[in-house]
Design a protein around this motif. Sequence first.
Motif, PDB file in Angstrom:
ATOM      1  N   THR A 179       0.961  -1.298  -0.087  1.00 32.63           N
ATOM      2  CA  THR A 179      -0.126   0.154  -0.048  1.00 32.63           C
ATOM      3  C   THR A 179       0.777   1.178  -0.023  1.00 32.63           C
ATOM      4  OG1 THR A 179      -1.817   1.222   1.206  1.00 32.63           O
ATOM      5  CG2 THR A 179      -0.100  -0.013   2.570  1.00 32.63           C
ATOM      6  N   ASP A 180       0.223   2.472  -0.363  1.00 37.25           N
ATOM      7  CA  ASP A 180       0.945   3.776  -0.498  1.00 37.25           C
ATOM      8  C   ASP A 180       0.677   4.525   0.757  1.00 37.25           C
ATOM      9  OD1 ASP A 180       1.943   3.474  -2.999  1.00 37.25           O
ATOM     10  OD2 ASP A 180       0.305   4.297  -3.997  1.00 37.25           O
ATOM     11  N   ALA A 181      -0.230   3.791   1.692  1.00 34.55           N
ATOM     12  CA  ALA A 181      -0.698   4.452   3.003  1.00 34.55           C
ATOM     13  C   ALA A 181      -0.362   3.326   3.970  1.00 34.55           C
ATOM     14  CB  ALA A 181      -2.146   5.095   2.822  1.00 34.55           C
ATOM     15  N   PRO A 182       0.732   2.905   4.312  1.00 34.76           N
ATOM     16  CA  PRO A 182       0.888   1.815   5.331  1.00 34.76           C
ATOM     17  C   PRO A 182       0.284   2.418   6.579  1.00 34.76           C
ATOM     18  CG  PRO A 182       2.944   2.760   4.796  1.00 34.76           C
ATOM     19  CD  PRO A 182       1.928   3.355   3.837  1.00 34.76           C
ATOM     20  N   TRP A 183       0.240   1.495   7.541  1.00 43.72           N
ATOM     21  CA  TRP A 183      -0.242   1.840   8.957  1.00 43.72           C
ATOM     22  C   TRP A 183       1.175   1.965   9.594  1.00 43.72           C
ATOM     23  CZ3 TRP A 183      -4.680   1.085  12.128  1.00 43.72           C
ATOM     24  CH2 TRP A 183      -4.415   1.311  13.310  1.00 43.72           C
ATOM     25  N   GLY A 184       1.395   2.751  10.674  1.00 41.94           N
ATOM     26  CA  GLY A 184       2.550   3.049  11.517  1.00 41.94           C
ATOM     27  C   GLY A 184       2.731   4.580  11.722  1.00 41.94           C
ATOM     28  N   ASN A 185       3.969   4.875  11.827  1.00 45.18           N
ATOM     29  CA  ASN A 185       4.400   6.295  12.146  1.00 45.18           C
ATOM     30  C   ASN A 185       5.248   6.715  10.897  1.00 45.18           C
ATOM     31  OD1 ASN A 185       3.821   7.318  15.054  1.00 45.18           O
ATOM     32  ND2 ASN A 185       4.255   5.161  15.443  1.00 45.18           N
ATOM     33  N   LEU A 186       4.654   7.491  10.050  1.00 42.62           N
ATOM     34  CA  LEU A 186       5.308   7.819   8.877  1.00 42.62           C
ATOM     35  C   LEU A 186       5.084   9.399   8.669  1.00 42.62           C
ATOM     36  CD1 LEU A 186       4.386   5.270   6.203  1.00 42.62           C
ATOM     37  CD2 LEU A 186       6.619   5.672   7.571  1.00 42.62           C
ATOM     38  N   PHE A 187       5.995  10.400   9.475  1.00 48.55           N
ATOM     39  CA  PHE A 187       5.514  11.640   9.553  1.00 48.55           C
ATOM     40  C   PHE A 187       7.301  12.106   9.686  1.00 48.55           C
ATOM     41  CE2 PHE A 187       5.097  10.364  13.908  1.00 48.55           C
ATOM     42  CZ  PHE A 187       6.080  11.311  14.351  1.00 48.55           C
ATOM     43  N   ALA A 188       7.326  13.553   9.384  1.00 47.52           N
ATOM     44  CA  ALA A 188       8.490  14.206   9.702  1.00 47.52           C
ATOM     45  C   ALA A 188       8.250  15.768  10.268  1.00 47.52           C
ATOM     46  CB  ALA A 188       9.282  14.420   8.268  1.00 47.52           C
ATOM     47  N   PHE A 189       9.514  16.094  10.844  1.00 48.91           N
ATOM     48  CA  PHE A 189       9.267  17.262  11.529  1.00 48.91           C
ATOM     49  C   PHE A 189       9.756  18.508  10.398  1.00 48.91           C
ATOM     50  CE2 PHE A 189      10.524  14.726  15.180  1.00 48.91           C
ATOM     51  CZ  PHE A 189       9.066  14.887  15.866  1.00 48.91           C
ATOM     52  N   LEU A 190       8.944  19.576  10.387  1.00 47.38           N
ATOM     53  CA  LEU A 190       9.477  20.703   9.674  1.00 47.38           C
ATOM     54  C   LEU A 190       9.542  21.688  10.712  1.00 47.38           C
ATOM     55  CD1 LEU A 190       6.874  20.920   6.743  1.00 47.38           C
ATOM     56  CD2 LEU A 190       9.159  19.951   6.934  1.00 47.38           C
ATOM     57  N   HIS A 191      10.682  22.436  10.692  1.00 50.46           N
ATOM     58  CA  HIS A 191      11.064  23.669  11.459  1.00 50.46           C
ATOM     59  C   HIS A 191      10.562  24.958  10.875  1.00 50.46           C
ATOM     60  CE1 HIS A 191      13.759  20.642  13.356  1.00 50.46           C
ATOM     61  NE2 HIS A 191      13.595  21.221  14.582  1.00 50.46           N
ATOM     62  N   VAL A 192       9.478  25.467  11.444  1.00 50.63           N
ATOM     63  CA  VAL A 192       8.934  26.839  10.906  1.00 50.63           C
ATOM     64  C   VAL A 192       9.021  27.830  11.740  1.00 50.63           C
ATOM     65  CG1 VAL A 192       7.177  27.916   9.653  1.00 50.63           C
ATOM     66  CG2 VAL A 192       7.628  25.267   9.474  1.00 50.63           C
ATOM     67  N   PRO A 193      10.028  29.000  11.541  1.00 52.05           N
ATOM     68  CA  PRO A 193      10.050  30.026  12.431  1.00 52.05           C
ATOM     69  C   PRO A 193       8.793  30.879  12.380  1.00 52.05           C
ATOM     70  CG  PRO A 193      11.305  30.568  10.302  1.00 52.05           C
ATOM     71  CD  PRO A 193      10.759  29.088  10.303  1.00 52.05           C
ATOM     72  N   LEU A 194       8.370  31.716  13.568  1.00 54.23           N
ATOM     73  CA  LEU A 194       7.280  32.473  13.510  1.00 54.23           C
ATOM     74  C   LEU A 194       7.653  33.852  12.946  1.00 54.23           C
ATOM     75  CD1 LEU A 194       6.416  30.180  15.528  1.00 54.23           C
ATOM     76  CD2 LEU A 194       5.108  31.985  16.964  1.00 54.23           C
ATOM     77  N   PRO A 195       6.927  34.402  12.114  1.00 49.72           N
ATOM     78  CA  PRO A 195       7.264  35.669  11.517  1.00 49.72           C
ATOM     79  C   PRO A 195       7.205  36.565  12.747  1.00 49.72           C
ATOM     80  CG  PRO A 195       5.594  34.451  10.130  1.00 49.72           C
ATOM     81  CD  PRO A 195       5.706  33.689  11.402  1.00 49.72           C
ATOM     82  N   LYS A 196       7.866  37.797  12.640  1.00 54.01           N
ATOM     83  CA  LYS A 196       7.929  38.764  13.625  1.00 54.01           C
ATOM     84  C   LYS A 196       6.729  39.817  13.547  1.00 54.01           C
ATOM     85  CE  LYS A 196      12.834  39.105  14.329  1.00 54.01           C
ATOM     86  NZ  LYS A 196      12.803  38.881  15.677  1.00 54.01           N
ATOM     87  N   LEU A 197       6.066  40.397  14.356  1.00 52.09           N
ATOM     88  CA  LEU A 197       5.175  41.335  14.484  1.00 52.09           C
ATOM     89  C   LEU A 197       5.397  42.594  14.827  1.00 52.09           C
ATOM     90  CD1 LEU A 197       1.841  41.204  15.068  1.00 52.09           C
ATOM     91  CD2 LEU A 197       2.268  41.549  17.571  1.00 52.09           C
ATOM     92  N   SER A 198       5.205  43.581  13.375  1.00 48.46           N
ATOM     93  CA  SER A 198       5.377  45.004  13.369  1.00 48.46           C
ATOM     94  C   SER A 198       4.306  45.666  13.679  1.00 48.46           C
ATOM     95  CB  SER A 198       6.194  45.051  11.917  1.00 48.46           C
ATOM     96  OG  SER A 198       5.092  44.825  10.821  1.00 48.46           O
ATOM     97  N   ASP A 199       4.531  46.883  13.842  1.00 52.70           N
ATOM     98  CA  ASP A 199       3.647  47.804  13.906  1.00 52.70           C
ATOM     99  C   ASP A 199       2.391  47.794  12.908  1.00 52.70           C
ATOM    100  OD1 ASP A 199       4.600  48.351  16.603  1.00 52.70           O
ATOM    101  OD2 ASP A 199       5.609  50.296  15.703  1.00 52.70           O
TER     102      ASP A 199
END
Length: 473
Positions: free
Chosen positions: A313-333
């Motif tokens: 299958t293309d959608a197997p049971w289990g743990n199939l994921f990855a981490f994406l590090h995404v910075p939070l944009p800054k808050l300007s006036d």
Amino acid sequence: MEMDQQLTSEPVSPAGQYFSSSVLSISIINVWEAKEPIDDSQAVWQLRKHFLPISPRFSSIMVIGKHGEKRWKRVQVILEEHVKVPVFPIGLTPNLYDEHLENYISVIAMEPFPQNRPLWEIHFFKYPTSNAAGNWIFKLHHSLGDGFSLMGALLSCLKRADDPSLPPTLPSFGLNARRRNIENQRNSLLSTVSKFFSLASNTISDIFESITKSTLIKDDQSPIWSGNDGVEFSPFTTTTITFSLHDIKQIKSSLNVTINDVITGIIFFGSRLYMEEVSKGKSNKIDPTALVLLNTRMIRSYESVQEMLRPDTDAPWGNLFAFLHVPLPKLSDTDISSDPLEFIREAHKTIKRKRRSAAVYFMGCFYEIIRKVRGYEAVAKLIYRTIKNSSMGISNIIGPMEQVAFENQTIKGMYFIVVGVPQSLSIGILSYNESLRLAVTAEKNFIDAQKFKASVVNAFEIMFKAACKHPPS
């Protein structure tokens, strides 16, 4: 008998071993809100009929193999040991039962699973809260599978509330990516070469960032990240936010982005508004990072449990994921007055770039090398530091498109949280019946969960008005 022997010898996946190590023990808690009072008189029979047949892992425990590796072993399940019915005073107000439910979830989240029985429980909270007449609470260890697997498993127990003869309708996904791939194939050779070098550059940058986040660099202390050791064992508060999926789709259409981009941008903007209020205007001096979970399956929609368990299958049971590090944009006036939608555009741009990077697959290879050289515990420690060194975690699951029922008991709403993670703030996102539910898990006595919720709602309202020029529904 041959099938039982085969299942007995099934090894626990590498990810499953990472999430059940000496440094990590992560679980998923899925809450179903009942429309009518819960009848648990047939609970054991229902679990035996619907739940246990879903996967052999629900009837298995982890054992140590001859060479120190963990394996799944089938056991006789005593269902009464997995069913919990808490008792609270009768006749309290829904708001007081809200508090009892929140505290109860926090307590069971920190309780370890007994290792001599399968790693799941179901709790029947049979008291009326402000949102429901009662709550089913499923606690499942992450080693059993990721959110995609477990949601697919639980959905197999449900039927449409309007027509029980029909299974729930589930949205398809991944089509936009396929359209983009087709468009990419039409690009000129020059554009292809340019994208190749961009991919290579982004991949190298993302690999460096991922490795340093796992080993050296951690986020600054902030109003959303205490940096305390052992925060995964600390009490937490949970609050939920419900958005109309119709409103989210309106923002999506106006910006030509994905629903995931919209909700991530709203969370980022709301987090910055909260940090700005708590830090008294000093939030722009802080650079928090969100750890966004990415499903790595090549899929268009949920598959049946039987399909997930097939070897091809293309959608197997289990743990199939990855981490994406995404910075939070800054808050300007100028963000609020001129263009608050920049948070969504930045989330879209960053996540799109990181999805196209090959760093996700290189990090998988990196973990595999570490596992072979130093063992599962070494990888688990790297993952632990990766999570702990980031300010918040965001995970997203797609749910049914219409209201569903479990054994003729209608489910009014549902949400999930991930527990056991070393973070002060984590957010689970679940779509269900034309709504989008955010479940915010916040470190108790550090993050004001209600103030954070108000900031996210405020961010949504500002963004909706900017995108659609009229108030949200």
